[in-house]
Design a protein around this motif. Structure first.
Motif, PDB file in Angstrom:
ATOM      1  N   ALA A   1       0.820  -1.222   0.021  1.00  0.00           N
ATOM      2  CA  ALA A   1       0.125  -0.130   0.080  1.00  0.00           C
ATOM      3  C   ALA A   1       0.779   1.248  -0.050  1.00  0.00           C
ATOM      4  CB  ALA A   1      -0.828   0.204   1.144  1.00  0.00           C
ATOM      5  N   LEU A   2       0.633   2.249  -0.981  1.00  0.00           N
ATOM      6  CA  LEU A   2       1.659   3.145  -1.020  1.00  0.00           C
ATOM      7  C   LEU A   2       0.573   4.603  -1.363  1.00  0.00           C
ATOM      8  CD1 LEU A   2       3.838   3.250  -4.106  1.00  0.00           C
ATOM      9  CD2 LEU A   2       1.508   2.268  -4.009  1.00  0.00           C
ATOM     10  N   GLY A   3       1.293   6.003  -1.189  1.00  0.00           N
ATOM     11  CA  GLY A   3       0.949   7.014  -1.225  1.00  0.00           C
ATOM     12  C   GLY A   3       1.215   8.115  -0.644  1.00  0.00           C
ATOM     13  N   ASP A   4       0.378   9.169  -0.623  1.00  0.00           N
ATOM     14  CA  ASP A   4       0.505  10.230   0.298  1.00  0.00           C
ATOM     15  C   ASP A   4      -0.569  10.039   1.258  1.00  0.00           C
ATOM     16  OD1 ASP A   4      -1.894  11.247  -1.175  1.00  0.00           O
ATOM     17  OD2 ASP A   4      -0.523  12.623  -2.167  1.00  0.00           O
ATOM     18  N   PHE A   5      -1.749   9.321   0.723  1.00  0.00           N
ATOM     19  CA  PHE A   5      -2.995   9.014   1.732  1.00  0.00           C
ATOM     20  C   PHE A   5      -3.875  10.302   2.040  1.00  0.00           C
ATOM     21  CE2 PHE A   5      -0.146   5.411   2.206  1.00  0.00           C
ATOM     22  CZ  PHE A   5      -1.168   4.180   1.800  1.00  0.00           C
TER      23      PHE A   5
ATOM     24  N   ILE B   1       3.851   2.232   2.441  1.00  0.00           N
ATOM     25  CA  ILE B   1       4.950   3.167   2.004  1.00  0.00           C
ATOM     26  C   ILE B   1       4.176   4.419   2.047  1.00  0.00           C
ATOM     27  CG2 ILE B   1       6.446   3.940   0.153  1.00  0.00           C
ATOM     28  CD1 ILE B   1       6.943   1.189  -0.299  1.00  0.00           C
ATOM     29  N   THR B   2       4.625   5.395   2.583  1.00  0.00           N
ATOM     30  CA  THR B   2       4.003   6.796   2.698  1.00  0.00           C
ATOM     31  C   THR B   2       4.811   7.750   2.274  1.00  0.00           C
ATOM     32  OG1 THR B   2       2.788   8.364   3.809  1.00  0.00           O
ATOM     33  CG2 THR B   2       4.624   7.307   5.054  1.00  0.00           C
ATOM     34  N   CYS B   3       4.415   8.795   1.249  1.00  0.00           N
ATOM     35  CA  CYS B   3       5.037   9.730   0.602  1.00  0.00           C
ATOM     36  C   CYS B   3       4.587  11.092   0.972  1.00  0.00           C
ATOM     37  CB  CYS B   3       5.205   9.791  -0.650  1.00  0.00           C
ATOM     38  SG  CYS B   3       5.804   8.227  -1.544  1.00  0.00           S
ATOM     39  N   ASP B   4       5.411  12.170   0.995  1.00  0.00           N
ATOM     40  CA  ASP B   4       4.866  13.455   1.432  1.00  0.00           C
ATOM     41  C   ASP B   4       3.807  14.023   0.422  1.00  0.00           C
ATOM     42  OD1 ASP B   4       5.104  16.694   1.184  1.00  0.00           O
ATOM     43  OD2 ASP B   4       5.799  15.939   3.293  1.00  0.00           O
ATOM     44  N   ALA B   5       2.886  14.362   0.936  1.00  0.00           N
ATOM     45  CA  ALA B   5       1.719  14.847  -0.229  1.00  0.00           C
ATOM     46  C   ALA B   5       2.314  16.112  -0.998  1.00  0.00           C
ATOM     47  CB  ALA B   5       0.453  15.382   0.432  1.00  0.00           C
ATOM     48  N   VAL B   6       2.928  17.137  -0.556  1.00  0.00           N
ATOM     49  CA  VAL B   6       3.356  18.116  -1.217  1.00  0.00           C
ATOM     50  C   VAL B   6       4.838  17.968  -1.968  1.00  0.00           C
ATOM     51  CG1 VAL B   6       4.161  20.622  -0.851  1.00  0.00           C
ATOM     52  CG2 VAL B   6       2.348  19.671   0.652  1.00  0.00           C
TER      53      VAL B   6
END
Length: 232
Positions: free
Chosen positions: A67-71, A90-95
């Motif tokens: 599962a990945l994205g900025d959520f 996996i999480t990424c910064d939304a900006v």
């Protein structure tokens, strides 16, 4: 600017075996998706949920390997539900990112060198996201990985060489050039055959053909061709 996969702290491991990867992303998802997941799951070797698509998978009884994205489209509680229900999160910064969640998921899928990729939830009311997701298929076509986007009414892929398609639930077959022109188009098994034809952007000649045989062959000499199979 382009984003590199290492914007996320953990990467999906590369594997050598050929896989069928299914990506569920956060576009329009309806009851149809459950039936398609049921049909795809026996052949699916690796399941990816992108942003809210991961929540849909988990609440449909599936456990994504990734599962990945900025959520940014889920609540903090839903985010924790996704984390707990996935093998890898996996999480990424939304900006501080240049790729959409869908492109990030698709690029990670390509890194695994699969035999095919299927995307669900990649179409929707946002035409900008819809077109961007369709254009993503070009990446797979250029390196010989067959990819498609499916929803209740459409199955979409981009081809760069001879491709065989089979009869199924989508009776209409439309061909649109994704490059300025596509040359040497020859169709076998279709109601309206073409032989050594050229399609250029802006033409509607390739719209609404029909597969007359159980299997049809689409041959092209150069260019990238968008193949859209649809039903009303």
């Amino acid at each position: 600017m382009g984003i590199h996969l290492n914007v996320c702290p953990e990467g999906a491991a590369r594997v050598s075996q050929k896989q069928h990867i299914v990506i569920v992303t956060g576009g329009s998802i309806g009851p149809w998706a459950h039936d398609q997941l049921e049909g795809l799951h026996p052949s699916c070797d690796y399941l990816i949920g992108a942003d809210r698509g991961a929540l849909h998978l988990i609440r449909s009884g599936y456990r994504p390997q990734l599962a990945l994205g900025d959520f940014d489209s889920v609540t903090p509680e839903e985010r924790e539900e996704i984390r707990a229900g996935s093998d890898q999160f996996i999480t990424c910064d939304a900006v501080d990112k240049d790729w959409t969640d869908t492109e990030l998921a698709y690029s990670m899928a390509l890194e695994r060198s699969p035999s095919q990729i299927t995307l669900l939830g990649a179409l929707g009311t946002r035409m900008d996201h819809t077109l961007a997701n369709i254009h993503l298929l070009r990446k797979g076509a250029e390196i010989g990985i067959r990819s498609r986007i499916m929803d209740a009414y459409n199955e979409i892929e981009v081809i760069s060489s001879t491709t065989e398609i089979s009869s199924g639930p989508y009776p209409n077959v439309s061909l649109l050039p994704l490059t300025t022109e596509v040359t040497g188009i020859t169709l076998t098994g279709f109601r309206y055959p073409l032989k050594e034809a050229t399609l250029t952007i802006g033409q509607s000649l390739g719209i609404s053909n029909v597969l007359e045989e159980k299997r049809g062959i689409i041959q092209i000499r150069s260019g990238l061709l968008l193949v859209i199979r649809s039903r009303d």
